[in-house]
Structures are given as structure tokens and as C-alpha cells.
Design an enzyme around this catalytic site. Structure first.
Site, mmCIF file in Angstrom:
data_model
loop_
_atom_site.group_PDB
_atom_site.id
_atom_site.type_symbol
_atom_site.label_atom_id
_atom_site.label_comp_id
_atom_site.label_asym_id
_atom_site.label_seq_id
_atom_site.Cartn_x
_atom_site.Cartn_y
_atom_site.Cartn_z
ATOM 1 C CE1 TYR A 1 -18.546 -7.145 6.508
ATOM 2 C CE2 TYR A 1 -19.653 -5.183 5.727
ATOM 3 C CZ TYR A 1 -18.493 -5.903 5.930
ATOM 4 O OH TYR A 1 -17.286 -5.380 5.559
ATOM 5 N N GLY B 1 0.836 -1.201 0.000
ATOM 6 C CA GLY B 1 0.000 0.000 0.000
ATOM 7 C C GLY B 1 0.868 1.247 0.000
ATOM 8 C CG LEU C 1 -1.203 -6.749 -1.865
ATOM 9 C CD1 LEU C 1 -0.602 -5.864 -0.778
ATOM 10 C CD2 LEU C 1 -0.239 -7.897 -2.180
HETATM 11 N N1 LIG Z 1 -6.042 7.175 7.797
HETATM 12 C C1 LIG Z 1 -6.178 6.880 9.075
HETATM 13 O O1 LIG Z 1 -6.594 7.723 9.863
HETATM 14 C C2 LIG Z 1 -5.801 5.525 9.588
HETATM 15 C C3 LIG Z 1 -5.923 5.282 10.967
HETATM 16 C C4 LIG Z 1 -5.579 4.045 11.466
HETATM 17 C C5 LIG Z 1 -5.119 3.065 10.620
HETATM 18 N N2 LIG Z 1 -5.013 3.287 9.268
HETATM 19 C C6 LIG Z 1 -4.491 2.207 8.436
HETATM 20 O O2 LIG Z 1 -3.456 2.689 7.623
HETATM 21 C C7 LIG Z 1 -3.271 1.861 6.516
HETATM 22 C C8 LIG Z 1 -3.071 2.725 5.283
HETATM 23 O O3 LIG Z 1 -4.208 3.518 5.096
HETATM 24 P P1 LIG Z 1 -4.202 5.012 4.551
HETATM 25 O O4 LIG Z 1 -4.985 5.807 5.506
HETATM 26 O O5 LIG Z 1 -2.844 5.420 4.201
HETATM 27 O O6 LIG Z 1 -5.149 4.821 3.262
HETATM 28 P P2 LIG Z 1 -4.845 4.903 1.710
HETATM 29 O O7 LIG Z 1 -4.237 6.224 1.393
HETATM 30 O O8 LIG Z 1 -6.098 4.516 1.057
HETATM 31 O O9 LIG Z 1 -3.721 3.793 1.498
HETATM 32 C C9 LIG Z 1 -4.024 2.439 1.327
HETATM 33 C C10 LIG Z 1 -2.995 1.833 0.419
HETATM 34 O O10 LIG Z 1 -3.314 0.464 0.151
HETATM 35 C C11 LIG Z 1 -3.412 0.276 -1.248
HETATM 36 N N3 LIG Z 1 -4.392 -0.765 -1.566
HETATM 37 C C12 LIG Z 1 -5.742 -0.707 -1.429
HETATM 38 N N4 LIG Z 1 -6.302 -1.838 -1.862
HETATM 39 C C13 LIG Z 1 -5.296 -2.641 -2.287
HETATM 40 C C14 LIG Z 1 -5.244 -3.934 -2.869
HETATM 41 N N5 LIG Z 1 -6.355 -4.652 -3.082
HETATM 42 N N6 LIG Z 1 -4.036 -4.430 -3.208
HETATM 43 C C15 LIG Z 1 -2.910 -3.711 -3.005
HETATM 44 N N7 LIG Z 1 -2.911 -2.496 -2.466
HETATM 45 C C16 LIG Z 1 -4.081 -1.954 -2.112
HETATM 46 C C17 LIG Z 1 -3.833 1.617 -1.761
HETATM 47 O O11 LIG Z 1 -3.609 1.716 -3.158
HETATM 48 P P3 LIG Z 1 -4.236 2.965 -4.015
HETATM 49 O O12 LIG Z 1 -3.232 4.083 -3.860
HETATM 50 O O13 LIG Z 1 -4.269 2.456 -5.403
HETATM 51 O O14 LIG Z 1 -5.561 3.294 -3.448
HETATM 52 C C18 LIG Z 1 -2.955 2.529 -0.936
HETATM 53 O O15 LIG Z 1 -1.633 2.532 -1.402
HETATM 54 C C19 LIG Z 1 -4.501 0.979 6.470
HETATM 55 O O16 LIG Z 1 -4.136 -0.318 6.907
HETATM 56 C C20 LIG Z 1 -5.446 1.612 7.447
HETATM 57 O O17 LIG Z 1 -6.282 0.665 8.027
HETATM 58 C C21 LIG Z 1 -5.346 4.511 8.762
#
Ligand SMILES: NC(=O)c1ccc[n+]([C@@H]2O[C@H](COP(=O)([O-])OP(=O)(O)OC[C@H]3O[C@@H](n4cnc5c(N)ncnc54)[C@H](OP(=O)(O)O)[C@@H]3O)[C@@H](O)[C@H]2O)c1
Lengths: 265, 293
Positions: free
Chosen positions: B160, B8, B61
Site C-alpha cells: 500500500y 461532496g 458515500l
Molecule cells: N484540492 C486539490 O488541489 C485537488 C486537486 C485535484 C483533484 N481534487 C479532487 O477534488 C475533489 C474535491 O476535493 P476538495 O479538494 O474540494 O476537498 P474537500 O474540501 O475535502 O471536499 C471533499 C468533499 O467530499 C465530501 N466527502 C468526504 N468523504 C465523504 C464521504 N464518505 N461521503 C460523502 N461525502 C464525502 C467532503 O465532505 P466534508 O465537507 O464533510 O469533509 C467534501 O464535501 C476530490 O475528488 C479531489 O480528489 C482536488
């Protein structure tokens, strides 16, 4: 219980396969997507203690279907339930669409469904109750300009299911027509539901509920299942309003939604 | 040069983590599922640091055969570039959903991507991690608290609720890390979970319905930029002596849910192994004995 599911690698097919697997039913899955079939087979076997057999098959091709039937007969597989999920959805103005793609809707949704249903009823387990599910749609309740072919193909299934049900009552067979609104199975369905705005949200049905209730109702001997109260209301109005009015309203609504959807894509 | 894999890495927290780690001289292998986003991410990292050692791999993934394929590609690349050694694996790819949607295996998508994908990828990259006494870091969240794993229905098919599915998947991140530490302490592999805090990313606006979309758009306004949590990953990767602890927020240890026990971790390992069709070597009995002494 042996269940055949067509279109098993798609969103609704997988949800129904999970539902059947969780009930301990053995599954025979078919789809054109061979890789997808392999994946869902693995997933089911790892989750549930059931036997899963797969065979990729193009249901619109009689030869391909015969090959699959030959395998079924070779192993003497006999069925208690058939879930006809394979189908095509395709939107737009009749005259603006590719001719062969339009014909393909009817070939798959109708002709192929008849072919496989006929073949599998002949392969039901002798002396046991048999159940058939057709996936019609909420769209079958109305004339639907801009989804004309699709909606009519679903109407075909709705009426066919009701007639077949009557014919087969004496044979201890139940036939159910499932008429869902939208279901979020892929990113495309999600976009199209979003483009429909309020009505898209109201008519959308949770996939896992539809899967569970479909099997419950089919086994309970019901004839039709329209998921969700808003959809039942819509189908009721569809019945009492003059068809030309319905067509005009639907045209107006889809015209808006589709231009949004097309711009979005 | 030490190599780090980040899933990601094409947007949000993963992208900023990739940026900071390349700046610090690590060789970064990023995984994303959209070619456009990966190219944009790569361009953005290289534009500010033309010497950055960054390679992107494409894989969805959510699908297990894609995880396996990309793991094989990465192993090949590690063999060529870094004597087969992987210094750190950051399992960060994640998603939020509004509806029950399934992967090709028929698994619920949040559980499949947020937990199972990392579980399978780590297994595949374990030999490379062992060679380097590597670190495995999951992106967790405070939302792992106030919930337990629904063992009798992990995919939540019976009832769900998208938020429950998300929270449960984040609890699984902690249980997975705990289970790895139980199993691989003697192999000198160490696992952590980072709580990024509330971060301004697009996660709640991708493939979600209007309600989740709307709530997330409001909520993320109060969030920090993804550069902030990226520091914590850098901290965990950089320290020469292996940091202790399990759960980190802003480079500091933090308390986690009481549900995070070895017993629950074992249970999750068994279940996930079955769902992925793999078996982690059973070093656990041995490890526990060593620690008891
Ligand atoms: N944002 C928050 O406040 C927050 C808080 C707690 C935890 N998190 C955790 O942080 C992590 C990253 O999230 P983020 O906030 O940075 O969100 P994000 O910007 O949407 O990043 C998610 C990443 O995962 C990739 N991804 C999504 N679906 C995928 C797939 N099927 N196969 C491969 N890659 C995939 C996305 O690709 P694309 O660029 O193509 O979309 C992106 O690079 C997550 O695990 C989330 O649960 C976030």
C-alpha cells in the site's frame, strides 16, 4: 480451508477477512454488527471466489453463542482456523469510568473469547491441522496505568495463548498471539494515534501488513507476533525494566496523550 | 429549471461549484456526509443568494448501501421537482488517506470513494440522466498521469502506498468517463473529467497522518481558491451545444494519459460492476458500430 473470524465487521476483522479471501479460504464471519457483516460478506464474495457465511452473535451472551453453534452443527461446518478478533478498547482512569463498561471489557476480551475458542476447537475438522489466533496487544507487555483493565485483559490473552499452545501441541494445533501497536482502522483510532505524537506514529503498524503476516506466521507455527521493530524493542525493555518503573513511565506518557486527546474531541 | 446533483458539496471545490451553479439559476442537490458541514454550506450559499435553490442530502458515500439509499431519495425528489430529469451529475466527493483503511465492504477507501461511489451513483441515476440527455462530470486530477491501474491488486493490499492509491483512483475517473462515452453516445449522455488544478482545500488534512497533513499544508499554499475550478464545471453544465472532448482544465480541453483507452475502460467497467453488484446495459457494441459508420 474453513476459517471463523469473530469481530469480522471491524477494521482488523475486515482486513484479515480480505487476506483470507485472497488466499481462497472459505469464511464464517460473526460480529454484533449485522449490517456490517452483510456488507463485508458482499465485498468478499465480489472480490474473491470464496464461500462466505455470516451470523450475527453477541459473544458475551451464552444463549446467542449457542444459537450460532446450533446453526454451525446443523450444516455440519467444521473449521481449520479460528481468528479471535472481537474485543473492546477503552481508555481512561479506572475510578472515573462507568463500572459496567469496565466489566464489559473483561467479559468480551476474556470470558467471551474463552467461550468461543472452547466451542470451536470442538468443531475443528477431524484429522486436520488447526490454528488459533488471539489478538493480544503491545499493551499486554506492560502494566498500563490509565488503560489498566484493557492492558490486563490483553495480558490474560497473551499468557493464555502460551499455555493453551503447550496443551494442544500434541493435538496438532498451533496458537499464535498477535501483539500489535496501534492500527489505523477508524477515525477514532487515528485521533488517538495523533494525540500520542511521535510515539503514536512509531508504534503504528500498517493494517494490511499485519493481516498478511499474521496469517503467514500462524500457519508457519509461530507462537507470538509483535509487528514492527520499534514495538519489539519496546516489548524487550518492558521485560527487563522493573514493573513499577514501567508503570510510572507509562502513566506519565498516557496522561499527556489523553489530555490532548480529550481536548481534541 | 435544470437540476444538477453534486457529491461532496459541503466544502472545497464541490461547495463553490454548488454556489456558482445556484447563482446561474440551476436547481442544485448537494450530497455530503456531515450534517454540520452541509448546514454550514447551505447557510453560506443562502446568505449571499436567498433565492438559491439548494437542497442537501446526507450520505456516507463510502458505503454502498448509503449510495443506493441516497440515489433513491434523489430520484424521488427529481420526480417531484423536474419530471424525473437530471441535467448533470457531478461526482466530486473524494478523499486522501495515509494508511490502508477499508469501507464496510472491505474495499480500500480512496478507491471506494473516489471511484466506486461515483460509478454506482451514476448507474442509479442513469434513467434520470437519459431523460435529460444529461452530462456526467468527474473531478479528476493531473495526478492521474504517470500511473497504470494495478489490475491484479486494485486495492493495493500487497504494497500500500497512499499516493499510488490516490493517483490510481483519479486515473479511474478518466477511464470511467471514457467508458461512459463509449457506451452512451447514442443515448446522448456525455461524460467529462475536470482537472481543478492545485486548489486550497482541506482535503489532505482530513483523516490523514502527520506527514500527508504537513505536506498538504505546505503544498496547498500555492493553490488557487476553489472558485477558479468551479467555473469549468459551470462551463460544462451551461453550454447549450454539448461540448466535445473528455478532459477539461480552466474551461479548455487538455491532453490526458495514454492509459485512457477503451480497452482499459472496459476492463474497469467489468471490475467495478462486479464490485458494486450491478451491470450497465451493454450498449457498447452497438455504439461502436454506429461511430464506425
Ligand atoms: N484540492 C486539490 O488541489 C485537488 C486537486 C485535484 C483533484 N481534487 C479532487 O477534488 C475533489 C474535491 O476535493 P476538495 O479538494 O474540494 O476537498 P474537500 O474540501 O475535502 O471536499 C471533499 C468533499 O467530499 C465530501 N466527502 C468526504 N468523504 C465523504 C464521504 N464518505 N461521503 C460523502 N461525502 C464525502 C467532503 O465532505 P466534508 O465537507 O464533510 O469533509 C467534501 O464535501 C476530490 O475528488 C479531489 O480528489 C482536488
Amino acid at each position: 480451508m474453513n476459517v471463523m473470524i469473530t469481530g469480522a465487521a471491524g477494521g482488523l476483522g475486515r482486513a484479515l477477512a480480505n487476506e483470507c479471501g485472497s488466499r481462497g479460504f472459505n469464511l464464517f464471519l460473526t460480529d454484533v454488527n449485522e449490517d456490517g457483516l452483510l456488507s463485508i460478506k458482499l465485498g468478499l464474495e465480489r472480490q474473491f471466489n470464496v464461500t462466505v457465511t455470516t451470523k450475527s452473535c453477541d459473544l458475551t451472551n451464552a444463549e446467542s453463542v449457542d444459537k450460532m453453534l446450533a446453526i454451525i452443527d446443523k450444516y455440519g461446518i467444521r473449521f481449520d482456523m479460528l481468528l479471535n478478533i472481537a474485543g473492546l478498547d477503552f481508555e481512561g482512569e479506572f475510578i472515573g469510568r462507568d463500572r459496567e463498561k469496565l466489566v464489559k471489557i473483561v467479559m468480551l476480551n476474556n470470558a467471551a473469547t474463552l467461550r468461543i475458542t472452547h466451542a470451536i476447537i470442538k468443531r475443528r475438522r477431524p484429522g486436520k491441522h488447526f490454528t488459533i489466533v488471539f489478538v493480544s496487544s503491545l499493551a499486554s507487555m506492560f502494566p498500563m496505568p490509565l488503560k489498566a483493565t484493557y492492558a490486563a485483559s490483553k495480558r490474560f490473552l497473551l499468557d493464555f495463548a502460551a499455555s493453551l499452545r503447550q496443551e494442544l501441541k500434541k493435538e496438532d494445533v498451533n496458537v499464535l498471539a498477535l501483539c500489535p501497536g496501534g492500527m489505523v482502522t477508524t477515525q477514532e483510532t487515528l485521533c488517538s494515534i495523533k494525540a500520542q505524537g511521535f510515539w503514536g506514529n512509531v508504534t503504528t503498524n500498517p493494517l494490511e501488513d499485519v493481516a498478511r503476516n499474521t496469517i503467514d506466521r500462524a500457519l508457519a507455527g509461530r507462537s507470538i507476533y509483535v509487528p514492527g521493530i520499534p514495538n519489539r524493542l519496546l516489548s524487550f525493555f518492558g521485560k527487563i525494566m522493573p514493573r513499577s518503573w514501567v508503570a510510572a513511565v507509562v502513566y506519565w506518557r498516557w496522561n499527556n496523550a489523553q489530555s490532548k486527546w480529550l481536548n481534541h474531541n | 429549471m435544470k437540476t444538477i446533483v453534486i457529491t461532496g458539496a459541503s466544502s472545497g471545490i464541490g461547495l463553490e461549484t454548488a454556489r456558482i451553479l445556484t447563482r446561474k439559476g440551476f436547481n442544485v442537490l448537494g450530497i455530503g456526509h456531515s450534517e454540520v458541514n452541509c448546514n454550514r454550506a447551505k447557510g453560506s450559499i443562502l446568505s449571499e443568494n436567498p433565492d438559491a435553490d439548494i437542497t442537501y442530502f446526507l450520505a456516507d458515500l463510502m458505503q454502498q448501501r448509503e449510495v443506493i439509499r441516497v440515489a433513491d431519495e434523489i430520484t424521488l425528489c427529481l420526480n417531484q421537482k423536474s419530471n424525473g430529469k437530471l441535467h448533470a451529475l457531478i461526482n466530486n466527493a473524494g478523499c486522501v488517506r495515509s494508511w490502508y483503511m477499508t469501507t464496510e465492504e472491505g474495499y480500500e477507501q480512496q478507491f471506494a470513494l473516489n471511484h466506486l461511489a461515483g460509478f454506482l451513483l451514476t448507474y442509479k441515476l442513469l434513467p434520470a440522466l437519459k431523460k435529460a440527455h444529461g452530462r456526467v462530470i468527474m473531478t479528476g486530477s493531473e495526478s492521474h498521469k504517470g500511473i497504470r491501474v494495478h489490475w491484479d491488486d486494485v486495492m493495493l493490499r500487497r504494497r500500500y502506498n497512499p499516493l499510488t492509491a490516490y493517483k490510481q483512483s483519479k486515473l479511474c475517473n478518466l477511464l470511467f468517463a471514457k467508458g461512459l462515452n463509449d457506451r452512451y453516445a447514442t443515448a446522448a449522455i456525455r461524460a467529462y473529467v475536470v482537472d481543478p488544478g492545485l486548489v486550497k482545500t482541506g482535503i489532505g488534512n482530513k483523516e490523514t497522518g502527520w506527514l500527508v497533513n504537513f505536506i498538504w499544508t505546505l503544498r496547498k499554499r500555492g493553490g488557487v481558491q476553489p472558485e477558479v475550478p468551479a467555473e469549468t464545471y459551470a462551463f460544462l453544465c451551461e453550454r447549450e451545444t454539448v461540448p466535445d472532448g473528455l478532459y477539461y482544465y480552466l474551461c479548455k480541453k487538455k491532453n490526458y494519459s495514454k492509459q485512457v483507452t477503451s480497452e482499459n475502460a472496459d476492463r474497469l467497467f467489468k471490475l467495478s460492476e462486479r464490485l458494486c453488484g450491478i451491470e450497465y446495459e451493454n450498449e457498447i457494441a452497438h455504439d461502436r458500430k454506429v461511430r464506425a459508420k
